[in-house]
Design an enzyme around this catalytic site. Sequence first.
Site, short mmCIF file in Angstrom:
data_model
loop_
_atom_site.label_atom_id
_atom_site.label_comp_id
_atom_site.label_asym_id
_atom_site.label_seq_id
_atom_site.Cartn_x
_atom_site.Cartn_y
_atom_site.Cartn_z
N GLY A 276 0.84 -1.20 0.00
CA GLY A 276 0.00 0.00 0.00
C GLY A 276 0.87 1.25 0.00
N ARG B 228 0.83 -4.95 -5.25
CA ARG B 228 0.98 -6.02 -4.27
C ARG B 228 1.48 -7.30 -4.96
NH1 ARG B 228 -0.53 -4.29 0.61
NH2 ARG B 228 -2.13 -2.69 0.77
N ASP C 280 5.49 -5.53 5.80
CA ASP C 280 5.97 -6.90 6.00
C ASP C 280 5.95 -7.72 4.71
OD1 ASP C 280 3.20 -6.90 6.08
OD2 ASP C 280 3.08 -8.50 7.57
N THR D 277 4.79 1.45 6.45
CA THR D 277 3.41 0.96 6.50
C THR D 277 2.60 1.83 7.44
OG1 THR D 277 1.91 -0.78 7.22
CG2 THR D 277 4.11 -0.87 8.16
N ASP E 154 0.17 0.84 8.86
CA ASP E 154 -0.26 -0.06 9.93
C ASP E 154 0.71 -0.05 11.12
OD1 ASP E 154 -2.19 -0.71 8.06
OD2 ASP E 154 -1.29 -2.63 7.53
N ASP F 58 3.18 -1.95 11.91
CA ASP F 58 3.24 -3.24 12.59
C ASP F 58 4.52 -4.02 12.31
OD1 ASP F 58 2.68 -3.79 9.96
OD2 ASP F 58 1.02 -5.14 10.34
N ARG G 102 -25.60 12.09 19.02
CA ARG G 102 -25.52 10.81 18.32
C ARG G 102 -24.33 9.98 18.80
NH1 ARG G 102 -26.50 13.23 12.24
NH2 ARG G 102 -28.73 12.78 12.16
N MET H 270 -8.05 2.03 9.41
CA MET H 270 -7.28 0.92 8.83
C MET H 270 -6.33 0.31 9.86
SD MET H 270 -6.03 2.04 5.06
CE MET H 270 -7.07 1.77 3.63
N GLY H 271 -5.52 -0.61 9.39
CA GLY H 271 -4.49 -1.18 10.26
C GLY H 271 -4.33 -2.67 10.15
N ARG H 272 -5.22 -3.29 9.34
CA ARG H 272 -5.18 -4.75 9.19
C ARG H 272 -5.32 -5.43 10.56
NH1 ARG H 272 -1.59 -6.00 4.35
NH2 ARG H 272 -3.48 -5.91 3.12
N GLU I 167 -10.55 -1.79 11.34
CA GLU I 167 -11.15 -2.63 10.29
C GLU I 167 -11.03 -4.13 10.60
OE1 GLU I 167 -8.97 -1.93 6.66
OE2 GLU I 167 -7.10 -2.73 7.49
N ARG J 106 -24.35 7.02 13.61
CA ARG J 106 -23.84 7.20 12.26
C ARG J 106 -22.44 6.60 12.17
NH1 ARG J 106 -28.45 8.30 11.64
NH2 ARG J 106 -29.36 10.17 10.71
N THR K 76 -8.45 7.71 2.78
CA THR K 76 -8.02 9.06 3.15
C THR K 76 -6.83 8.97 4.12
OG1 THR K 76 -9.53 9.16 5.04
CG2 THR K 76 -10.35 10.02 2.94
N GLN K 77 -6.74 7.83 4.84
CA GLN K 77 -5.64 7.68 5.81
C GLN K 77 -4.29 7.50 5.12
OE1 GLN K 77 -7.31 4.85 9.18
NE2 GLN K 77 -8.46 4.65 7.28
N ARG K 78 -4.31 7.08 3.86
CA ARG K 78 -3.05 6.85 3.15
C ARG K 78 -2.76 7.95 2.14
NH1 ARG K 78 -3.61 0.68 1.38
NH2 ARG K 78 -3.22 1.65 -0.63
O1 F6P Z 1 -1.34 -2.31 4.84
C1 F6P Z 1 -1.85 -1.04 4.61
C2 F6P Z 1 -3.32 -1.11 4.38
O2 F6P Z 1 -3.79 0.21 4.16
C3 F6P Z 1 -4.15 -1.79 5.47
O3 F6P Z 1 -4.37 -0.96 6.57
C4 F6P Z 1 -5.39 -2.16 4.70
O4 F6P Z 1 -6.04 -3.24 5.31
C5 F6P Z 1 -4.83 -2.54 3.36
O5 F6P Z 1 -3.61 -1.85 3.21
C6 F6P Z 1 -5.72 -2.22 2.18
O6 F6P Z 1 -5.19 -2.84 1.05
P1 F6P Z 1 -5.35 -2.34 -0.44
O7 F6P Z 1 -4.48 -1.13 -0.61
O8 F6P Z 1 -4.83 -3.49 -1.23
O9 F6P Z 1 -6.78 -2.04 -0.66
#
Ligand code: F6P
Length: 347
Positions: A10, A72, A103, A125, A127, A129, A162, A169-171, A222, A272, A279-281
């Site tokens: 990613g 990937r 990784d 990453t 994530d 991790d 609300r 994200m973060g796997r 997630e 909600r 947006t996080q990336r």
């Molecule tokens: O490993 C980074 C990450 O953004 C994870 O947090 C997320 O689960 C995954 O990549 C999403 O994968 P892709 O970019 O293949 O949709």
Amino acid sequence: MQIGILTGGGDAPGLNAAIRAVARSAFAEGADVLGVRNGWSGLLDAGDVRPLRPEDVSGILTRGGTILGTSRANPLAEAGAMDSVAANLARLGIDALVAMGGDDTLKVAAALAARGLPLVGVPKTVDNDLQVTEYCIGFDTAVGVVTEAVDRLHTTAASHHRVMVVEAMGRDAGWVTLMGGLAGGADMIVIPEFAVDLGEVIDHLHTRHRQGKTFSIIAVSEGAEVAGLPALPASSVSGEPLDAFGHPLLSRRGIGERLGRQLEAETGFETRVTVLGYTQRGGSPTAYDRIWATRVGVAAYQLVSEGHFGAIPVKRGDQVESATLSEVVAHPRLVPEDLYRLAQIFY
Ligand code: F6P
């Protein structure tokens, strides 16, 4: 001397700062730089590379994404693909390859290094991790996005009384959710490392209501599981498409949406859901990501110039040190219990 640079997995804000750092260090010593396009796929088949000149890395410090493109693609999963990478490195005259990734990408780099190929890694990453290192490119920016989202959700949640569920994200690691939730003052944080029961979440919402707090923000990863939520149909989990490294796309499990719907049904509190997703990336890296991506990029070049292969620069305290590629990918670095408990003090 010719150095290849590759970005895999990613994308993450700060990758361009690291590319620039490796390239500028190389140019300063008269080395040539080759950009490998789109991760490991750029070293398969006929290869897809282009020379990087000083002007190619000018003005990219502040830019998100990666000018090299990414994918990937996984040569470990395809018969003969590792040989193809090795052959392309030799054919293209790449004396050392700097692989920037998490990784998955770094497991491929470690396997190539184990074959005696001249590989150096750079930790990247959102994530966060990877083992050993306290810094991975992109994490700080991703945490900033979650923090800002939680901040913004506070005012609208309070106005409408609300419950707001925000999915990050973060796997399988809860770093982004935990740190963003902590910084933004989320009222509950649900991450994959620590099991939570739906009943606990509901009790917490009722407790807050009794205390006169008529809104709540719940940050959920997630990859988190919440016991007591209606299970996903077995066929939807077993039939999930996997990427080349065998990972399902966790956002498709919709934990945020499923949790929000159930909370509303069981508490009657209007709820909600916001899924922050890519947006996080995206977007420009924070100053922290620019600085540390630059530091690990410069250190990666130093490892190359010292012939220190199979290595990767890591952050330890305020210092850049080096670790082995196999150490950082040994297993994912997960959120420790003390940090998770610390967050609970503020529920
Ligand atoms: O490993 C980074 C990450 O953004 C994870 O947090 C997320 O689960 C995954 O990549 C999403 O994968 P892709 O970019 O293949 O949709």
